[in-house]
Design an enzyme around this catalytic site. Structure first.
Site, PDB file in Angstrom:
ATOM      1  N   TRP A 114     -17.673  26.430  10.895  1.00 35.57           N
ATOM      2  CA  TRP A 114     -16.462  26.627  11.689  1.00 35.57           C
ATOM      3  C   TRP A 114     -15.235  26.602  10.791  1.00 35.57           C
ATOM      4  O   TRP A 114     -15.101  25.753   9.901  1.00 35.57           O
ATOM      5  CB  TRP A 114     -16.323  25.528  12.745  1.00 35.57           C
ATOM      6  CG  TRP A 114     -17.205  25.715  13.939  1.00 35.57           C
ATOM      7  CD1 TRP A 114     -18.142  26.677  14.137  1.00 35.57           C
ATOM      8  CD2 TRP A 114     -17.217  24.896  15.122  1.00 35.57           C
ATOM      9  NE1 TRP A 114     -18.747  26.525  15.352  1.00 35.57           N
ATOM     10  CE2 TRP A 114     -18.192  25.439  15.984  1.00 35.57           C
ATOM     11  CE3 TRP A 114     -16.510  23.775  15.529  1.00 35.57           C
ATOM     12  CZ2 TRP A 114     -18.467  24.891  17.223  1.00 35.57           C
ATOM     13  CZ3 TRP A 114     -16.786  23.226  16.765  1.00 35.57           C
ATOM     14  CH2 TRP A 114     -17.756  23.779  17.602  1.00 35.57           C
ATOM     15  N   LYS A 158     -16.232  31.409  13.522  1.00 34.22           N
ATOM     16  CA  LYS A 158     -17.598  31.036  13.136  1.00 34.22           C
ATOM     17  C   LYS A 158     -18.024  31.936  11.982  1.00 34.22           C
ATOM     18  O   LYS A 158     -18.425  33.083  12.176  1.00 34.22           O
ATOM     19  CB  LYS A 158     -18.523  31.175  14.347  1.00 34.22           C
ATOM     20  CG  LYS A 158     -18.066  30.335  15.545  1.00 34.22           C
ATOM     21  CD  LYS A 158     -18.882  30.632  16.781  1.00 34.22           C
ATOM     22  CE  LYS A 158     -18.361  29.840  17.979  1.00 34.22           C
ATOM     23  NZ  LYS A 158     -17.005  30.271  18.396  1.00 34.22           N
ATOM     24  N   GLU A 207      -3.344  22.225  33.947  1.00 32.42           N
ATOM     25  CA  GLU A 207      -4.205  21.415  34.811  1.00 32.42           C
ATOM     26  C   GLU A 207      -3.900  19.923  34.732  1.00 32.42           C
ATOM     27  O   GLU A 207      -4.423  19.133  35.516  1.00 32.42           O
ATOM     28  CB  GLU A 207      -5.677  21.628  34.434  1.00 32.42           C
ATOM     29  CG  GLU A 207      -6.193  23.021  34.724  1.00 32.42           C
ATOM     30  CD  GLU A 207      -6.092  23.972  33.552  1.00 32.42           C
ATOM     31  OE1 GLU A 207      -6.900  24.898  33.457  1.00 32.42           O
ATOM     32  OE2 GLU A 207      -5.160  23.792  32.720  1.00 32.42           O
ATOM     33  N   THR A 250      -2.667  28.870  35.883  1.00 35.41           N
ATOM     34  CA  THR A 250      -3.061  28.969  34.488  1.00 35.41           C
ATOM     35  C   THR A 250      -3.775  30.299  34.282  1.00 35.41           C
ATOM     36  O   THR A 250      -4.350  30.849  35.228  1.00 35.41           O
ATOM     37  CB  THR A 250      -3.977  27.802  34.091  1.00 35.41           C
ATOM     38  OG1 THR A 250      -4.256  27.878  32.691  1.00 35.41           O
ATOM     39  CG2 THR A 250      -5.270  27.809  34.875  1.00 35.41           C
TER      40      THR A 250
END
Length: 556
Positions: free
Chosen positions: A455, A450, A334, A191
């Protein structure tokens, strides 16, 4: 009280045996410039045995790594089965990585033998001198003398072999070892690192088998299916589809290097494809090709999409215009990689707004995957469908650590440690979990904008922009702003010939997202840069903005 049940290990060889005998008449179809090339699963089993014998003759006698540098084709599928089944570890190298990343990943994984497609032999020849562990290179298909000499030139390369010749005289059966531990590594993928190097994930036999059973069962894959696997076999286990096919007997249609919309449409029509798997950009290109040129895709019932969020407009368009169900999936390298699939629950009326909300989510967590949300202060956030937090997961096909060989930097080790929280994998994805297990992601933690203490979801903005009929692609990133800290910058690709302006796009967003979230900064680009696995490369967009390489228009 113990059970009376037998407990044979869950091994890749069990998938190989089942698929190549019980489903021996199913086939893998490899697309070529001359049309389809066919191989039955029975023949795949024979080739896998021959490859295993050949690798034994080259010194692969234990759990050494065998690399692949290949497209999606029958030979790659053969390696996917043979290498783990003989007790070695398959390391599928991502052919789209930058050379420096490729060298790091290949060296860190430590492959001693690498199988290479002939069309990729020249670029691999430029890498092999930097891979001192590689002793043998096996080339599938003819190559010119200069390329062969380049592959053989480093002193550590003992020989360069022709795939067909190497396998030709080998026995067509192999005594697949049954003493392997199901928790041993079967394969590896890497990854991307954020600030450090890429991280290695070593999948187990057990995890791969359970993962593939979960994906096949949830998607309802059967021996009647003919699956077009566009997701590369070098990307996150190809989402488990090579092993799903062995479980179910579904025929695999492999596109090799023919990944453009026109040949993919031809494959669906010619091979009567019933389902497929690929990233949103692949299916978005296919949709526009079908709209402009047409093709008979009536056989296709389902296309799985993953790697990044699929725009709701794309999901609806395939359903409305072609009766194809886009199944949204979510996961990570993962996680082997699939963690959830967006199939609406029973009782939800198809076509209703509730139905489309479920279809546009990341889906319901598969059995075997537990999820929880964690707030910025480390507290557990309720899974009530409204509260937002970072998603953490655990389960039998989710990694518990990264592969380490002692060469890692302090940054690598710090990053690796930061990814795990008391037995849970920190995904870096921010979103909501409903009480019935449906996941809705609002952004990557690193991509949330932000602005003024609030957000903004870059994903929500991208979906809203891409709902405009004249937009082909759109990616949104946060850029510095003196007043608000950050503000969104939208980079868009418009359809050829359109007269739509950025002012039109800004007006289009009013009422679809909160007014204060509408971007003032826009850039019209020829193509959104993409990562090696087809995701929007937001790091490149931020870099281009910082260096002044984007022509940005500001509209108040």
């Amino acid at each position: 009280m113990k059970s009376t049940m037998q407990s044979p290990p869950l091994l890749i060889s069990s998938l190989l045996r089942h698929g190549t005998t019980i489903h021996g008449d199913s086939e893998v179809v490899t697309w070529t410039a001359e049309g389809p090339r066919r191989l039955s699963y029975r023949e795949v089993g024979q080739h896998a045995a021959q490859l295993a014998h050949a690798l034994r003759s080259l010194g692969i006698t234990g759990d050494q790594r065998v690399g692949t540098f290949m497209w999606n084709n029958a030979e790659h599928l053969t390696a996917y089965l043979a290498v783990p089944s003989m007790g070695a570890v398959l390391h599928a190298l991502n052919i789209r990585l930058y050379p420096e990343q490729l060298v790091y990943v290949a060296r860190h994984g430590g492959s001693e033998v690498v199988i290479v497609d002939n069309t990729l032999a020249a670029p691999f020849a430029r890498l092999v001198e930097h891979l001192p562990a590689v002793r043998h290179v096996i080339v599938s298909g003819p190559v010119d003398d200069a390329t062969r000499e380049a592959l053989a030139s480093p002193p550590h390369v003992e020989a360069v072999h022709d795939y067909a010749t190497l396998l030709a005289d080998q026995p067509a059966t192999f005594d697949w070892p049954e003493h392997l531990d199901e928790n041993d590594a079967s394969s590896m993928c890497y990854t991307s690192g954020t600030t450090g190097n890429p991280k290695g994930v070593a999948y187990s036999h057990r995890g791969n088998v359970l993962h593939s059973m979960g994906v096949a069962g949830t998607l309802g894959i059967s021996s009647k299916d003919r699956l077009l696997i566009v997701v590369p076999l070098f990307h996150a286990n190809a989402w488990g589809f090579p092993y799903c096919s062995m479980i179910t007997g579904a025929t695999l249609v492999m596109p090799d290097r023919f990944l453009q919309a026109e040949p993919l449409a031809a494959m669906i029509e010619a091979e009567r494809v019933t389902g497929g798997a690929g990233v949103p950009t692949i299916w978005n290109d296919l949709l526009h090709h079908l709209d402009e040129h047409g093709a008979d895709v009536s056989s296709c019932r389902m296309l799985m999409v993953g790697g990044s969020a699929a725009p709701p407009a794309l999901i609806r368009a395939f359903a409305d215009r072609y009766n194809i169900d886009i199944v949204h999936g979510w996961g990570m390298t993962e996680m082997s990689p699939v963690g959830s699939l967006a199939l609406p629950p029973q009782g939800v009326e198809p076509g209703s707004e509730e139905y489309w909300r479920y279809k546009s989510s990341q889906g319901r967590l598969l059995y075997g995957v537990e999820g929880r949300l964690v707030g910025p202060d480390g507290s557990i956030v309720p899974s009530d469908g409204e509260s937002v937090g970072e998603l953490e997961v655990r389960g039998p096909w989710i990694t518990d650590c990264y592969y380490a060989n002692g060469t890692e930097t302090a940054t690598d080790l710090a990053e690796a440690t930061a990814k795990f929280d008391d037995g849970w994998l920190r995904t870096g994805d921010v979103g909501r979990l409903s009480p019935n297990g449906y996941l809705t992601l609002t952004d990557r933690a690193k991509d949330v904008i932000k602005s003024g203490g609030e957000w903004i979801s870059s994903v929500d903005l991208e979906n809203a922009v891409m709902a405009h009929p004249d937009v082909l692609e759109a990616s949104v990133v946060g850029v510095p702003d003196e007043r608000w800290g950050e503000r969104p910058l939208a980079s868009v690709v418009l359809k050829p010939g359109t007269s739509t302006t950025v002012a039109d796009l800004r007006a289009f967003l009013e009422g679809k997202v909160a007014h204060w979230q509408v971007p003032e900064r826009w850039a019209v680009v020829e193509e959104v840069p993409k990562t090696s696995v087809g995701k929007f490369d937001k790091k490149q967009l931020r870099k281009r903005f910082a260096e002044g390489d984007l022509e940005v228009v500001t509209v108040d």
